[in-house]
Design a protein around this motif. Structure first.
Motif, PDB file in Angstrom:
ATOM      1  N   ARG A  53       0.263 -20.496   6.698  1.00  0.00           N
ATOM      2  CA  ARG A  53      -0.188 -19.539   6.349  1.00  0.00           C
ATOM      3  C   ARG A  53      -2.291 -20.539   5.611  1.00  0.00           C
ATOM      4  O   ARG A  53      -1.604 -21.605   5.267  1.00  0.00           O
ATOM      5  CB  ARG A  53      -0.152 -18.655   5.447  1.00  0.00           C
ATOM      6  CG  ARG A  53       0.986 -17.577   6.112  1.00  0.00           C
ATOM      7  CD  ARG A  53       1.723 -16.970   5.004  1.00  0.00           C
ATOM      8  NE  ARG A  53       0.202 -15.799   4.187  1.00  0.00           N
ATOM      9  CZ  ARG A  53       0.325 -14.999   3.431  1.00  0.00           C
ATOM     10  NH1 ARG A  53       1.747 -15.039   2.312  1.00  0.00           N
ATOM     11  NH2 ARG A  53      -0.589 -13.846   2.962  1.00  0.00           N
ATOM     12  N   LEU A  54      -3.049 -19.538   6.058  1.00  0.00           N
ATOM     13  CA  LEU A  54      -4.330 -20.299   5.505  1.00  0.00           C
ATOM     14  C   LEU A  54      -4.481 -20.103   4.230  1.00  0.00           C
ATOM     15  O   LEU A  54      -4.149 -18.977   3.989  1.00  0.00           O
ATOM     16  CB  LEU A  54      -5.465 -20.318   6.312  1.00  0.00           C
ATOM     17  CG  LEU A  54      -5.921 -20.794   7.678  1.00  0.00           C
ATOM     18  CD1 LEU A  54      -6.507 -20.738   8.569  1.00  0.00           C
ATOM     19  CD2 LEU A  54      -5.236 -21.975   7.594  1.00  0.00           C
ATOM     20  N   ILE A  55      -4.711 -21.191   3.055  1.00  0.00           N
ATOM     21  CA  ILE A  55      -4.491 -21.093   2.077  1.00  0.00           C
ATOM     22  C   ILE A  55      -6.167 -21.290   1.286  1.00  0.00           C
ATOM     23  O   ILE A  55      -6.476 -22.675   2.177  1.00  0.00           O
ATOM     24  CB  ILE A  55      -3.511 -21.253   0.874  1.00  0.00           C
ATOM     25  CG1 ILE A  55      -2.877 -22.822   1.547  1.00  0.00           C
ATOM     26  CG2 ILE A  55      -1.911 -20.739   1.480  1.00  0.00           C
ATOM     27  CD1 ILE A  55      -1.782 -23.904   0.080  1.00  0.00           C
ATOM     28  N   LYS A  60      -4.623 -22.140  -4.305  1.00  0.00           N
ATOM     29  CA  LYS A  60      -3.481 -22.433  -3.136  1.00  0.00           C
ATOM     30  C   LYS A  60      -3.639 -20.421  -3.308  1.00  0.00           C
ATOM     31  O   LYS A  60      -2.079 -19.911  -2.527  1.00  0.00           O
ATOM     32  CB  LYS A  60      -2.697 -22.737  -3.985  1.00  0.00           C
ATOM     33  CG  LYS A  60      -2.760 -24.404  -4.288  1.00  0.00           C
ATOM     34  CD  LYS A  60      -3.005 -25.020  -2.647  1.00  0.00           C
ATOM     35  CE  LYS A  60      -3.164 -26.903  -3.628  1.00  0.00           C
ATOM     36  NZ  LYS A  60      -4.211 -27.185  -2.231  1.00  0.00           N
ATOM     37  N   VAL A  61      -4.111 -19.837  -3.434  1.00  0.00           N
ATOM     38  CA  VAL A  61      -3.942 -18.708  -2.847  1.00  0.00           C
ATOM     39  C   VAL A  61      -4.081 -18.558  -1.193  1.00  0.00           C
ATOM     40  O   VAL A  61      -5.220 -18.848  -1.019  1.00  0.00           O
ATOM     41  CB  VAL A  61      -4.639 -17.428  -3.736  1.00  0.00           C
ATOM     42  CG1 VAL A  61      -4.941 -16.443  -3.247  1.00  0.00           C
ATOM     43  CG2 VAL A  61      -4.699 -17.226  -5.415  1.00  0.00           C
ATOM     44  N   GLY A  99      -6.626 -25.036   3.288  1.00  0.00           N
ATOM     45  CA  GLY A  99      -5.459 -25.307   3.770  1.00  0.00           C
ATOM     46  C   GLY A  99      -4.062 -24.452   4.337  1.00  0.00           C
ATOM     47  O   GLY A  99      -4.342 -24.035   4.594  1.00  0.00           O
ATOM     48  N   SER A 100      -3.188 -25.144   4.570  1.00  0.00           N
ATOM     49  CA  SER A 100      -2.223 -24.775   5.717  1.00  0.00           C
ATOM     50  C   SER A 100      -0.256 -24.801   4.612  1.00  0.00           C
ATOM     51  O   SER A 100      -0.551 -25.971   3.563  1.00  0.00           O
ATOM     52  CB  SER A 100      -1.866 -25.954   6.071  1.00  0.00           C
ATOM     53  OG  SER A 100      -1.226 -26.988   6.444  1.00  0.00           O
ATOM     54  N   LEU A 101      -0.176 -23.624   4.344  1.00  0.00           N
ATOM     55  CA  LEU A 101       0.479 -23.328   3.492  1.00  0.00           C
ATOM     56  C   LEU A 101       1.872 -23.707   4.734  1.00  0.00           C
ATOM     57  O   LEU A 101       1.556 -21.941   5.595  1.00  0.00           O
ATOM     58  CB  LEU A 101       0.960 -22.434   3.128  1.00  0.00           C
ATOM     59  CG  LEU A 101       2.129 -22.111   2.428  1.00  0.00           C
ATOM     60  CD1 LEU A 101       2.353 -23.338   1.330  1.00  0.00           C
ATOM     61  CD2 LEU A 101       1.549 -20.507   1.199  1.00  0.00           C
ATOM     62  N   TRP A 102       3.139 -23.778   5.305  1.00  0.00           N
ATOM     63  CA  TRP A 102       3.968 -23.951   6.376  1.00  0.00           C
ATOM     64  C   TRP A 102       4.955 -22.851   5.843  1.00  0.00           C
ATOM     65  O   TRP A 102       5.547 -23.518   4.922  1.00  0.00           O
ATOM     66  CB  TRP A 102       4.491 -25.149   6.467  1.00  0.00           C
ATOM     67  CG  TRP A 102       3.868 -25.768   7.856  1.00  0.00           C
ATOM     68  CD1 TRP A 102       2.841 -26.353   6.524  1.00  0.00           C
ATOM     69  CD2 TRP A 102       3.067 -26.212   9.196  1.00  0.00           C
ATOM     70  NE1 TRP A 102       1.812 -27.339   7.792  1.00  0.00           N
ATOM     71  CE2 TRP A 102       2.488 -27.470   8.604  1.00  0.00           C
ATOM     72  CE3 TRP A 102       3.985 -25.279   9.716  1.00  0.00           C
ATOM     73  CZ2 TRP A 102       1.412 -27.181  10.143  1.00  0.00           C
ATOM     74  CZ3 TRP A 102       3.958 -25.781  11.247  1.00  0.00           C
ATOM     75  CH2 TRP A 102       2.989 -26.793  10.873  1.00  0.00           C
ATOM     76  N   GLN A 103       5.938 -21.636   6.704  1.00  0.00           N
ATOM     77  CA  GLN A 103       5.932 -21.105   6.543  1.00  0.00           C
ATOM     78  C   GLN A 103       8.282 -21.171   7.143  1.00  0.00           C
ATOM     79  O   GLN A 103       8.166 -22.463   8.371  1.00  0.00           O
ATOM     80  CB  GLN A 103       5.816 -19.881   7.343  1.00  0.00           C
ATOM     81  CG  GLN A 103       4.456 -19.241   6.862  1.00  0.00           C
ATOM     82  CD  GLN A 103       4.995 -18.551   5.394  1.00  0.00           C
ATOM     83  OE1 GLN A 103       5.246 -17.576   4.831  1.00  0.00           O
ATOM     84  NE2 GLN A 103       3.411 -19.037   5.064  1.00  0.00           N
TER      85      GLN A 103
END
Length: 105
Positions: A53-55, A60-61, A99-103
């Motif tokens: 997901r892009l944050i 960081k939302v 940035g990226s938030l890895w799932q």
């Protein structure tokens, strides 16, 4: 791009920020426009498949909107040349929207 190559890249950058994906884009071509196209092709696939997901970089939302809308937000401000990219440091600058938030898989 075949599935095996995509998975190789995904596995190689898992847990990292987007500059790691940019490193693969640099290997894909010597031309900035083609590197940019490669980057967004993989980024969109990562989002659509639920890998990331892009944050927002500083809050960081999670970014709102569809995958296409999030990609469009990046494309509007993405550097137009290697000099603006500054060796990948652009991804950590105020100009970068996220940035990226890895799932978990």
């Amino acid at each position: 791009m075949n599935r095996e190559r995509f998975e190789y890249i995904r596995d190689g950058i898992e847990g990292m920020e987007l500059d790691a994906l940019w490193d693969y884009a640099l290997e894909a071509s010597d031309f900035f426009d083609e590197q940019r196209q490669f980057f967004f092709m993989i980024l969109e696939k990562l989002i659509r498949e639920g890998n990331i997901r892009l944050i927002h970089m500083h809050t960081k939302v999670p970014m709102s909107g569809t995958a296409e809308q999030q990609i469009d937000a990046f494309m509007k401000v993405f550097p137009r040349g290697a000099e603006e990219m500054n060796g990948g440091l652009w991804f950590f600058s105020e100009e970068c929207p996220g940035g990226s938030l890895w799932q978990a898989r």
